[in-house]
Design a protein around this motif. Sequence first.
Motif, mmCIF file in Angstrom:
data_model
loop_
_atom_site.group_PDB
_atom_site.id
_atom_site.type_symbol
_atom_site.label_atom_id
_atom_site.label_comp_id
_atom_site.label_asym_id
_atom_site.label_seq_id
_atom_site.Cartn_x
_atom_site.Cartn_y
_atom_site.Cartn_z
ATOM 1 N N ASN A 136 7.230 -1.086 3.941
ATOM 2 C CA ASN A 136 6.244 -0.057 3.608
ATOM 3 C C ASN A 136 5.161 -0.051 4.673
ATOM 4 O OD1 ASN A 136 3.840 -1.761 2.720
ATOM 5 N ND2 ASN A 136 5.427 -2.528 1.332
ATOM 6 N N ASN A 146 2.038 -0.747 4.696
ATOM 7 C CA ASN A 146 1.114 -1.872 4.762
ATOM 8 C C ASN A 146 1.743 -3.138 5.337
ATOM 9 O OD1 ASN A 146 -1.228 -0.598 3.627
ATOM 10 N ND2 ASN A 146 -0.211 -0.663 1.642
ATOM 11 N N LYS A 203 -0.912 9.961 5.856
ATOM 12 C CA LYS A 203 -0.947 10.972 4.807
ATOM 13 C C LYS A 203 -1.706 12.219 5.242
ATOM 14 C CE LYS A 203 -0.685 7.574 1.046
ATOM 15 N NZ LYS A 203 -1.324 7.060 -0.184
ATOM 16 N N PRO A 212 -6.690 8.328 1.078
ATOM 17 C CA PRO A 212 -7.773 7.901 0.188
ATOM 18 C C PRO A 212 -9.139 8.203 0.794
ATOM 19 C CG PRO A 212 -6.087 6.197 0.375
ATOM 20 C CD PRO A 212 -5.747 7.236 1.394
ATOM 21 N N ALA A 233 -1.260 -2.559 -6.550
ATOM 22 C CA ALA A 233 -1.865 -1.333 -7.091
ATOM 23 C C ALA A 233 -2.461 -0.498 -5.975
ATOM 24 C CB ALA A 233 -2.945 -1.691 -8.106
ATOM 25 N N GLU A 234 -2.330 0.817 -6.106
ATOM 26 C CA GLU A 234 -2.876 1.735 -5.119
ATOM 27 C C GLU A 234 -4.353 2.015 -5.338
ATOM 28 O OE1 GLU A 234 -1.652 3.565 -2.314
ATOM 29 O OE2 GLU A 234 -0.252 1.903 -2.392
ATOM 30 N N LYS A 235 -4.842 1.633 -6.504
ATOM 31 C CA LYS A 235 -6.243 1.854 -6.803
ATOM 32 C C LYS A 235 -6.829 0.597 -7.430
ATOM 33 C CE LYS A 235 -5.874 6.852 -7.582
ATOM 34 N NZ LYS A 235 -6.131 7.965 -8.526
ATOM 35 N N TYR A 247 -3.370 -7.135 3.143
ATOM 36 C CA TYR A 247 -1.960 -6.754 3.163
ATOM 37 C C TYR A 247 -1.196 -7.618 4.164
ATOM 38 C CZ TYR A 247 -3.286 -2.684 0.396
ATOM 39 O OH TYR A 247 -3.751 -1.871 -0.607
ATOM 40 N N ALA A 294 -7.701 -4.432 2.083
ATOM 41 C CA ALA A 294 -7.444 -3.600 0.911
ATOM 42 C C ALA A 294 -8.732 -3.357 0.146
ATOM 43 C CB ALA A 294 -6.431 -4.278 -0.012
ATOM 44 N N PRO A 353 -8.368 -1.993 -3.066
ATOM 45 C CA PRO A 353 -7.268 -1.207 -2.510
ATOM 46 C C PRO A 353 -7.444 0.295 -2.732
ATOM 47 C CG PRO A 353 -6.614 -2.158 -4.614
ATOM 48 C CD PRO A 353 -8.008 -2.644 -4.340
ATOM 49 N N PRO A 354 -6.707 1.174 -1.997
ATOM 50 C CA PRO A 354 -5.772 0.859 -0.922
ATOM 51 C C PRO A 354 -6.489 0.499 0.381
ATOM 52 C CG PRO A 354 -5.925 3.220 -1.199
ATOM 53 C CD PRO A 354 -6.776 2.618 -2.280
#
Length: 822
Positions: free
Chosen positions: A36, A38, A371, A375, A662-664, A671, A677, A679-680
């Motif tokens: 991934n 990270n 992205k 975030p 967790a993304e939040k 990472y 993090a 996080p993210p």
Amino acid sequence: MNRIKIIASCLLVSITVFQGNAQQKLKLQYDKPSTNWNEALPIGNGRLGAMVFGNPQKEELQLNEETIWAGEPGNNVPKNVYSNIEEIRKMLFTGKNKEAQDLALKTFPRQAPANLNYGMPYQTAGSLWIEFPGHENYTDYKRDLDIEKAVSSVSYKANGITFKREVFASFADDVVIVKLSANKQKSISFSLSANSPQLLSTSKTQENKLIFEGTSGSADNKRGKIKYVGQAGCTLKGGSLTTTADKLVVKNADEVVIRISIATNFKNYKELSINPTEKASSILAKASKKAYAESFQNHLTAYQKYFNRVSLYLGDSPQSEKTTDVRIKEFASSYDPQLVALYFQFGRYLLISSSQPGNQPANLQGIWNHKLSPPWDSKYTVNINTEMNYWPAEITNLSEMHQPLFSMLKDLAVTGKESASEMYHARGWNMHHNTDLWRMTGVVDGGFYGLWPMGGAWLTQHLWQHYLFTGDKEFLKEYYPVLKGAAQFYLDVLQEEPEHKWLVVSPSMSPENTYQIGVGVSAGTTMDNQLVADVFNNIINASKVLENDNKSFADSVAVALKRLPPMQIGQYSQLQEWLHDWDKPNDKHRHISHLYGLFPSGQISPFRTPQLVEAAKNTLVSRGDVSTGWSMGWKVNWWARLLDGNRAYKLIKDQLSPAPLAEKGESGGTYPNLFDAHPPFQIDGNFGCTAGITEMLLQSYDGVVSLLPALPEEWKNGIVKGLRAQGGFEIESMEWKKGKITSITIKSNLGGNLRLRSYSKLKGKELNLAKGENSNPFFEKPSVKDPIISTKAHFSGLKIPDVFEYDIATLKGGSYTFSAEE
């Protein structure tokens, strides 16, 4: 005879330490591909960035160019809000705080209204894919990022052949370069393609080049107008190159060098007039004329000019032979001082790689983002995060990396005149808690988080700090109008509060925190008062240095400065966050903004303001350690300023723990690729922790250069070289054993008095015991009012360590060596 033995023994220890320093590897290393983002490894040259995934069969290089942002030129300043701001002020001064918050949200809704925007997101260019047929099964896999050379490598065996990839973002040629090699001729076959999540994007081949291009996205009411063009070309030794409609195909080559160029139409925040195709083609053509060996050497020279200025040795451990992801998992329970040194240098690597002179500043993710809607939009959040990005710049000898931030400040001093005038009817300039590529200065995220008119106050501290470290009067003269504009704004917006007749900023807030449910808007927060005090002191001192014709303005600033509120100690013996004693003892909020006065400002000091120090410590203990990554990074610096090395190290251990999946959330960590993090991912925690490690080893504020002020027990022996202090002083080398300094050499780049503070008694012919105030103007201490203390507060008293202080009259360019007395 015994004396000779002792000297020989000391020499042996010293040699062992220096040998360990030379042998330490500054590499992130892994035994499997990333699964991934990270786990992928970052490379960058300030303008271009890439994340290298390292999959044998299908390599992905996720690409970024620093000016690919959604939207188009334009500010986000609302019209006709001044009357409501005036009404909010009246409500706050008459105790109608909830009504004030309601009006703030009505005036500045949380969702951007149709005629405004809350900032544009930073976006990816897409990915380049290198697909190798027949490499599904592999052995002997290794992947690393060598931060001494700024190059990522992958090696493995497939079909009995050893393959190797080397990837770097060239600081010299301004392209991403990939070298593919093998230990057997005619073994390299692959296809090269590109794609992007951008809605308006295409890829094709043309003249044996892969062309990928697109247009940035739209957001709120702003059309995406950044046009970008990427071009990739291959240089082959042996084999053949053919093309399909959208791929380059290489077969049976001995070696291949891929060069990737990306350009956009961005010229500056208000003009999009560059031809991206011509720029990308020109860069690629120029880079392609050079042999790989020459390109790599030029890259290495350009990068190491910065990186090699500082080295850090904290000890050796067998843990350093393990992969980086394993070391992170085991750090809490294992002795691994090399991981701390690696993490420290990784922060410097990231700053060099994401903030080069002439380019954009490092944003919330540096330059690395995969992205379209990252975030927090990966913008510039200036109520802590952007400033934290640049904390390592001066102290870790990367002063040039500060330049993009200064350049942005010049832009903001122009766009910020609109928000100052339209919103506040004030002179000068201001901004709130966010900005972006387009240099917006209006409110972002509405009247809850966004009604904080202090962004310019904090950012301009970096201008003054740069002067204190470099002594560059021409720089100070060039940026004086930016400093003056910030001071003008606060002179005009300060309001007289009714109880004490203090001058305060209103409306504002203590960043992102509340004092009652749903209410954060307030007047005269502690952080605001500290920031305005620094802004005013900076402009007064700058006027003295430049001896310009602004004495009358400086005098008016000095009058207002005297009317700012003092800091206050509340009923829980805490440093008060607000003008009133509203702090909650169970508050664990990630922002502890009112400790700005402790760090990065120097208003609070163990040796000058012991009651404020104890109150700050009480606040810090109450808030707890574990939080978001950037918050823990800031806490390392605070505990260093509190002279508690063991607690600062404990925060480093919290930071260097595996980040949650967790993304939040607000449980930070690290990472596998050493990214911080929240996080993210947010890059500020990396920079904050690098600064914190430096503060544990060297501090320059409070009128002195302090040596090893917060050394933890775990770092018993060590060497550091190259750190910088205010006044142009540079630590050429500092060595310690058993927690005490054994030798130090300091270079004076500006001359003047050097005042040293040390826990060890030093000896050297130039040393004199310090007397009175430091005569060096770069070390002038701020004047801090006595705090107002609640009758309910209780002080247990902090033990301030005994120190030795010395004065050394230095000459410009001279080096001075001292050692500890036995």
